[in-house]
Motif scaffolding. Structure first.
Motif, PDB file in Angstrom:
ATOM      1  N   ASP A  51      22.891  61.640  29.521  1.00  0.00           N
ATOM      2  CA  ASP A  51      23.805  61.554  28.381  1.00  0.00           C
ATOM      3  C   ASP A  51      24.881  60.525  28.692  1.00  0.00           C
ATOM      4  OD1 ASP A  51      25.493  62.749  30.181  1.00  0.00           O
ATOM      5  OD2 ASP A  51      25.442  64.720  29.234  1.00  0.00           O
ATOM      6  N   ALA A  52      25.923  60.508  27.879  1.00  0.00           N
ATOM      7  CA  ALA A  52      26.957  59.479  28.056  1.00  0.00           C
ATOM      8  C   ALA A  52      27.567  59.502  29.461  1.00  0.00           C
ATOM      9  CB  ALA A  52      28.049  59.667  27.007  1.00  0.00           C
ATOM     10  N   ILE A  77      24.692  54.033  18.847  1.00  0.00           N
ATOM     11  CA  ILE A  77      24.647  54.769  20.102  1.00  0.00           C
ATOM     12  C   ILE A  77      25.842  54.358  20.929  1.00  0.00           C
ATOM     13  CG2 ILE A  77      22.141  54.896  20.126  1.00  0.00           C
ATOM     14  CD1 ILE A  77      23.368  53.408  23.053  1.00  0.00           C
ATOM     15  N   GLY A  78      26.172  55.257  21.815  1.00  0.00           N
ATOM     16  CA  GLY A  78      27.405  55.055  22.535  1.00  0.00           C
ATOM     17  C   GLY A  78      28.474  55.639  21.652  1.00  0.00           C
ATOM     18  N   LYS A  79      29.606  55.912  22.254  1.00  0.00           N
ATOM     19  CA  LYS A  79      30.654  56.561  21.494  1.00  0.00           C
ATOM     20  C   LYS A  79      31.937  55.776  21.657  1.00  0.00           C
ATOM     21  CE  LYS A  79      28.447  61.039  22.077  1.00  0.00           C
ATOM     22  NZ  LYS A  79      27.198  60.507  22.593  1.00  0.00           N
ATOM     23  N   THR A 123      22.330  57.639  24.243  1.00  0.00           N
ATOM     24  CA  THR A 123      22.840  56.756  25.297  1.00  0.00           C
ATOM     25  C   THR A 123      21.730  56.440  26.302  1.00  0.00           C
ATOM     26  OG1 THR A 123      24.643  58.361  25.227  1.00  0.00           O
ATOM     27  CG2 THR A 123      24.984  56.387  26.524  1.00  0.00           C
ATOM     28  N   PHE A 151      22.394  50.104  20.484  1.00  0.00           N
ATOM     29  CA  PHE A 151      21.573  49.955  19.296  1.00  0.00           C
ATOM     30  C   PHE A 151      22.090  50.866  18.195  1.00  0.00           C
ATOM     31  CE2 PHE A 151      19.252  53.885  19.364  1.00  0.00           C
ATOM     32  CZ  PHE A 151      19.196  54.240  20.693  1.00  0.00           C
ATOM     33  N   GLU A 164      21.585  67.406  17.189  1.00  0.00           N
ATOM     34  CA  GLU A 164      21.763  67.578  18.631  1.00  0.00           C
ATOM     35  C   GLU A 164      22.866  68.571  18.939  1.00  0.00           C
ATOM     36  OE1 GLU A 164      22.100  63.944  20.848  1.00  0.00           O
ATOM     37  OE2 GLU A 164      20.055  63.379  20.383  1.00  0.00           O
ATOM     38  N   ASP A 180      20.175  62.006  25.361  1.00  0.00           N
ATOM     39  CA  ASP A 180      20.677  61.618  24.046  1.00  0.00           C
ATOM     40  C   ASP A 180      20.494  60.123  23.858  1.00  0.00           C
ATOM     41  OD1 ASP A 180      22.676  60.345  25.397  1.00  0.00           O
ATOM     42  OD2 ASP A 180      24.286  61.680  24.729  1.00  0.00           O
ATOM     43  N   ARG A 189      28.943  67.361  20.422  1.00  0.00           N
ATOM     44  CA  ARG A 189      28.823  66.322  21.420  1.00  0.00           C
ATOM     45  C   ARG A 189      28.929  64.979  20.749  1.00  0.00           C
ATOM     46  NH1 ARG A 189      24.933  66.233  26.383  1.00  0.00           N
ATOM     47  NH2 ARG A 189      25.609  68.148  27.346  1.00  0.00           N
TER      48      ARG A 189
END
Lengths: 111, 337
Positions: A25-26, B158-160, A60, B205, B280, A58, B325
């Motif tokens: 995950d991240a 994606i990525g936060k 990431t 992406f 998720e 996920d 999440r």
């Protein structure tokens, strides 16, 4: 909650087995990237990533595999993912990444 | 330095008073002394130093061990003082960063804001909640007044956090700049794919679903770039059907093509679009399955669309042990004529 990822590398000539266990995950993706990306830069290497013990991934994690794939094309190496659990496999299917990343078709169980 | 010396005098008197009388007012004044020292940036070790000096003046013949231990304490407090100073600086920097991020978050909100349009025969409900301050989810409605069509985009970077939010702004402005003639879903995704492939980090992406509803022939055309599949709700059968649309995520390869699908929408049926922040979801150590999400949606599907999406969100928010999440976005579009 287990948020660890273990990465183990087994080298057999030009075949590099990367055995992962835990969650991607991240928080753990940077570690995977750090281990996987240098391997893709070895020309002629065949990298097999074993995901049997990865029960959560996920988007990431998908990002790491996309950048690894791009790097294999640039450096003349190969990438293959094996033993995916259903939940992880579904991610590759939804995103259609299974059409550009080589994924073995053995179906695994998993929760 | 003048004030410190005055303070030493003051402190010594206070200490003496307390040692003799054990009077609480001396304690209270010591407390005031501490507060004042803090306001004047007097470090803890300086106070310890003052204490030692005062004590030595009052009791010139301290046992050697006590004398040594006081010096030991002084050394320890010097280290403490340094660490504390560093901590204070970091805390200040952190609060500066926090306020900068909240400015950026407000700016993102303005940049990406979208208006739910009034389209003949459609009822629209939409909710998007960020897991952190800045969202990597995005939805957008484009209503065309000339032909009454409605374009709907739902996307997930994606990525936060900040990089994801910046990428989202790029997507929005690219979409705004596409010519009117290229408004069909597969063309939009193909164009966006090129923009993303050229402009973002290789490990980044975006997944996106783009749909175009034409009320003149009641047809919904759509294409997906690896986005979490949405659902078609058959109101008469009270059943959900997954909206199947295959397509590669944006930004993975330059040459991606996107197949366009079409379907007629019947009266009272719904199109349900979501991001993987919804699927998720976790409940403790367990994942929430897509079936369970459908059950929750089904519970509220008869409500007006906006109320329905809000109730679904609240349902998950209420669950004990539940944590987001990811950003959470849900859209319900109902055809009511």
């Amino acid at each position: 909650m287990n948020i660890n990822l273990n990465v183990e590398l087994v080298e057999q000539g030009t075949t590099l087995h990367l055995v992962l266990s835990g969650e991607i995950d991240a928080y753990t993706a940077p570690k995977l990237k750090e281990e996987l990306l240098p391997l893709t830069k070895r020309a002629g290497a065949s990298i097999i990533v074993d995901l049997e013990n990865v029960n959560y991934m996920d988007s990431t994690g998908l990002g790491v595999f996309i950048s690894a794939l791009k790097s294999t094309k640039e450096h003349g190496s190969e990438l293959k993912l094996v033993q995916l659990q259903d939940r992880v496999r579904r991610l590759f299917e939804i995103t259609s990444l299974d059409s550009i990343i080589s994924i073995d078709s053995t179906v695994r169980g998993g929760n | 330095m003048e004030t410190i010396r005055l303070d030493l005098e003051n402190y010594r008197n206070l200490l003496k008073e307390y040692l003799v009388t054990k009077d609480e007012t001396a304690l209270y004044r010591a407390e005031q002394f501490s507060k004042l020292s803090m306001q004047h940036n007097v470090s803890p070790e300086e106070i310890v130093h003052v204490h030692i000096e005062a004590l030595k003046e009052l009791y010139p013949d301290l046992p050697e061990a006590v004398d040594d231990s006081l010096n030991f304490l002084l050394e320890a407090m010097i280290s403490y003082g340094l660490a504390y100073q560093e901590f204070t600086t970091l805390r200040q920097k952190q609060s500066e960063l926090k306020s900068e991020i909240s400015v950026a978050a407000r700016m993102q909100e303005t940049l990406l804001s979208t208006v739910k349009p009034d389209i003949r025969g459609l009822e629209i409900g939409a909710i998007s909640v960020a897991a952190n301050q800045m969202s990597g989810d995005y939805y957008h409605f484009v209503a065309d007044k000339d032909d009454d069509t409605l374009g709907i985009a739902i996307a997930d970077v994606i990525g936060k956090g900040i990089p994801a939010a910046l990428a989202m702004s790029m997507i929005k402005y690219s979409m705004d700049s596409f010519p009117e003639s290229q408004r069909n879903p597969s063309a939009i995704l193909e164009n966006l794919n090129r923009v993303v492939e050229r402009n973002v980090d290789p490990s980044m992406f975006i997944t996106m679903f783009y749909g175009l509803y034409n009320p003149n022939n009641e047809t919904f055309s759509y294409a997906s770039a690896g986005h979490e599949p949405g659902f078609y709700y058959h109101s008469r059968k009270n059943e959900f059907e997954e909206i199947e649309a295959r397509g590669l995520v944006l930004g993975a390869t330059e040459q991606a093509k996107y197949k366009q699908y079409e379907r007629k929408i019947k009266k009272d049926d719904c199109i349900i679009l979501l991001t993987d922040g919804v699927t998720e979801c976790r409940l403790g150590d367990r994942f929430i399955e897509r079936d369970e999400i459908l059950e929750v949606i089904q519970t509220y599907i008869d409500l007006p669309a906006q109320e329905a999406v809000e109730q679904v969100y609240k349902h998950f928010e209420r669950l004990q042990d539940f944590h987001f999440r990811d950003d959470f976005t849900l859209i319900i579009i109902r055809k009511n004529v």
